[in-house]
Each structure stands twice: as structure tokens, then as C-alpha cells.
Enzyme design. Structure first.
Site, PDB file in Angstrom:
ATOM      1  N   ASP A 298      22.673 -69.604 -33.350  1.00 15.58           N
ATOM      2  CA  ASP A 298      21.464 -69.703 -32.521  1.00 15.58           C
ATOM      3  C   ASP A 298      21.332 -68.407 -31.735  1.00 15.58           C
ATOM      4  O   ASP A 298      22.204 -68.062 -30.950  1.00 15.58           O
ATOM      5  CB  ASP A 298      21.595 -70.901 -31.563  1.00 15.58           C
ATOM      6  CG  ASP A 298      20.265 -71.268 -30.924  1.00 15.58           C
ATOM      7  OD1 ASP A 298      19.389 -70.380 -30.816  1.00 15.58           O
ATOM      8  OD2 ASP A 298      20.101 -72.431 -30.538  1.00 15.58           O
ATOM      9  N   ARG A 300      18.648 -67.676 -29.830  1.00 16.77           N
ATOM     10  CA  ARG A 300      17.589 -67.779 -28.819  1.00 16.77           C
ATOM     11  C   ARG A 300      18.106 -67.431 -27.425  1.00 16.77           C
ATOM     12  O   ARG A 300      19.285 -67.590 -27.136  1.00 16.77           O
ATOM     13  CB  ARG A 300      17.020 -69.203 -28.786  1.00 16.77           C
ATOM     14  CG  ARG A 300      16.134 -69.481 -29.981  1.00 16.77           C
ATOM     15  CD  ARG A 300      15.682 -70.902 -30.000  1.00 16.77           C
ATOM     16  NE  ARG A 300      16.794 -71.812 -30.213  1.00 16.77           N
ATOM     17  CZ  ARG A 300      16.645 -73.114 -30.405  1.00 16.77           C
ATOM     18  NH1 ARG A 300      15.434 -73.647 -30.397  1.00 16.77           N
ATOM     19  NH2 ARG A 300      17.694 -73.879 -30.595  1.00 16.77           N
TER      20      ARG A 300
END
Ligand code: ZN
Length: 366
Positions: A298, A300
Site C-alpha cells: 500500500d 497511499r
């Protein structure tokens, strides 16, 4: 359209970084300068076809890969405590191409030496990530090109300080550039506020439904943009349903905010997400596919979301999510999360495996 803030011109010190990003994206090479060393780099994904660096001798090129990609190529090690590794040694064009091809999972030939990447080599990967390209670099160290660094004809030299500043500007210093009422089918009283980050990158949007009271915890959803799910109603993920479900839920509960964040594909971008889909069609799950390309599971970040909330006057929220990491990430950025509100929808035939992976490997509470 009413712009609320003064325009913040991009810091002149960041200009070399922005130029370098544009150059890397079109397949050219750029110079990166550390304290006492200079290297020339190109994004490996572009070098597969065009060749920025390869026209001369190929033997002195090094390959810089992320630890995630290295773990795919050499799952049994040797292990290094480093974000990136450097591969050196005689490599044919085909071998190099293989090592860079996300669907190739090793092994690395024995004669190729692997060692932890230096700070400047790791910075090369950070620059490529800022350019939203696959995180792998071909580099040539300056000493191998010419004694005192770059040729005069090459205008852009980026130093590590400018790169660091560009990374910060990509995450914040946002300006409100537009604000307008946009009645939605599922929530008529909606306003969209567009925020542009200081590096001039793609805008993040706040969709404000109703007129939430800043003195009460406001119901919010952090939604990372998904072209395929949100716009095309792709069945490979559940983003479209999650987005519309959030609009309905926030409307039903009397108001709140959806932060629509420009970080497609868990932060790897649309193009890399499509590449990941191709890997998934060969049997790898969504997390393996990201790692095969060299990304973390991930990528983000939530600083932009936290900054937007603060700018809108909301510092305490109730967060619509199944992902405990989002709760933690917002808290670390100075937003008080009073409550996690579950947000789950039934699977379909195509996204069932994806949802199972999110639950089993990414800790989602489904
Ligand atoms: Zn999606």
C-alpha cells in the site's frame, strides 16, 4: 468559481525536480547529485524500449531495485536491511530486461553482485516514484562517465535537497483552487472543493455533503480515486459501490465529507494498476502483484487528506472504513478519530478474491 487562497507559486528550488520528473516520464535520463557523488539515471520501464543510457557501453550500468522487488527475485535472501538494492555485474540486455519484467520472479544469476543501495541510489528510486513510474532504475555513476560529473550540455542536475522538497510539496501546501455546488443524485446539497498540492500535481477533491458542524465529530470517508471502479463500474474492485454507498450513508446521517484522493490503485497510479491486473490474471493476488512491480502493498499517504480536513475546519471525525490502517494514519496526521464506522458491501463473482485478499492480507475488517 471562487478561489479562496492566494496562488502559491511553485518554489524555484523545486523546478529541477519537476523537470527531472517530466524527463524521466518521456524516457530521458537525468542527473542526481549527492554530497560527493553524482549519478545519471533513467527509469527502467522506459529503458526497455527507448534507450536513454544504453547507447554506449552497457557493462558499467547498475540496476537499482526496491526491497519489495528483490524479495520476489530472491525470496531466500541474502537479506539486506535497506529500502533498495543495487545489482552489478555483466548482464546481457535480455537478462536485464527479465530482471525488470514484473512477471519474472527470479532467480538472479550468480555472477550478478547484489548489495544494499546507497542514499543517492535510493533517492533515484524515490524520484522515479514521484514520476509515477515503475520503481526500478538504471544508473551510471558519474566517475564512470566523466571525471567531473555532467557534460555542460545536460541542463538538469537535481540535488537531494531539491528532491526532498519536491516530495514534501507533493504531499501538502495545498491551495483551494475551486469550489462549487454540485447537486448529486444521492445528495442534493453537495459542494466540491478542489485542492491543488504545492508541486502543482493532480488536485484532490473534498465532496462536502450538507453543512457539517465542526464542533461535532464529522462523518467522513477517505476514497482513493479509481477510474475503473468509480467511472466504469468495473467489477474487479468494490470502489464504485463504496463511493456511492458513502454518499448515501453520509446523506442519510445528516452530512459529512468524502475526500476524493488522487492516488489511484493504492497509490501506484492507473497505469501501474492496469499492469498489476495483468499479473493478477496470471494468478497472483493484488498484494503480490504490487510487490512484483517493486511497490509496497500500500503506497497511499494520508497527509493530503488530513490537511484538507483541517483547512475545511474539521479536526474530529467519524471514519467510514473497514481499514484500521486508515484510522491510524489519520491520527498520526493530527486528526482525532472518534469512531470507526464499518462500510462493507457484498462481493460479486469478479471481486470476491480481491476482497478476500484485503481481509486476509491487508487487515480489512470485512
Ligand atoms: Zn477500484
Amino acid at each position: 468559481v471562487q478561489a479562496n487562497d492566494e496562488t502559491q507559486p511553485t518554489d524555484a528550488a523545486t523546478t529541477p525536480a519537476l523537470r527531472a520528473i517530466a524527463d524521466l516520464r518521456r524516457g530521458a535520463s537525468v542527473w542526481l547529485r549527492g554530497d560527493d557523488i553524482c549519478l545519471r539515471l533513467a527509469a527502467a520501464e522506459n529503458c526497455l524500449e527507448t534507450d536513454a543510457l544504453l547507447s554506449a557501453e552497457q557493462s558499467d550500468l547498475s540496476l537499482i531495485l526496491t526491497a519489495a522487488r528483490y524479495a520476489v527475485l530472491c525470496p531466500r535472501g541474502p537479506h539486506f536491511d535497506a529500502d533498495c538494492v543495487r545489482l552489478d555485474g555483466p548482464m546481457s540486455g535480455i537478462e536485464r530486461q527479465r530482471l525488470l519484467d514484473p512477471s519474472f520472479s527470479g532467480p538472479i544469476p550468480d555472477r550478478i553482485a547484489v548489495r544494499p543501495a546507497t542514499a543517492i541510489e535510493t533517492a533515484a528510486i524515490e524520484l522515479i516514484k514521484l514520476a509515477h513510474l515503475m520503481p526500478a532504475a538504471l544508473v551510471r555513476h558519474a566517475g564512470q562517465i566523466q571525471e567531473n560529473g555532467r557534460p555542460e550540455s545536460d541542463p538538469i542536475v537535481l540535488d537531494l535537497e531539491a528532491l526532498d522538497r519536491a516530495q514534501q510539496q507533493a504531499l501538502g501546501g495545498m491551495t483551494v483552487v475551486a469550489r462549487a455546488a454540485v447537486p448529486l443524485q444521492e445528495a442534493e446539497d453537495a459542494t466540491i472543493v478542489a485542492f491543488r498540492p504545492a508541486d502543482g500535481g493532480k488536485e484532490h477533491l473534498a465532496i462536502v455533503i450538507g453543512n457539517p458542524d465542526p464542533d461535532q465529530p464529522v462523518l467522513i470517508r477517505l476514497h482513493s480515486e479509481c477510474f475503473t471502479g468509480d467511472l466504469l463500474a468495473s467489477l474487479r474492485c468494490d470502489c464504485g459501490e463504496q463511493l456511492h454507498g458513502a454518499v448515501r450513508e453520509i446523506e442519510r446521517s445528516g452530512g459529512g465529507v468524502i475526500l476524493y484522493l488522487a492516488q489511484e490503485g493504492r497509490g501506484i497510479g492507473l497505469v501501474n494498476k492496469l499492469r498489476a491486473y495483468q499479473l493478477q490474471d496470471r494468478g497472483f493476488d493484488t498484494i503480490d502483484a504490487n510487490q512484483m512491480m517493486g511497490f509496497d502493498a500500500d503506497e497511499r499517504v494520508y497527509q493530503p487528506a488530513a490537511e484538507m480536513l483541517k483547512r475545511l475546519g474539521y479536526t474530529t471525525v467519524r471514519l467510514l472504513t473497514n481499514n484500521p490502517e486508515k484510522v491510524q494514519a489519520l491520527r498520526e496526521c493530527g486528526i482525532a478519530v472518534a469512531e470507526r464506522v464499518p462500510h462493507a458491501f457484498p462481493a460479486n463473482n469478479h471481486n470476491e478474491r480481491y476482497l478476500r485478499t484485503k481481509a486476509a492480507r491487508a487487515g480489512h475488517l470485512l
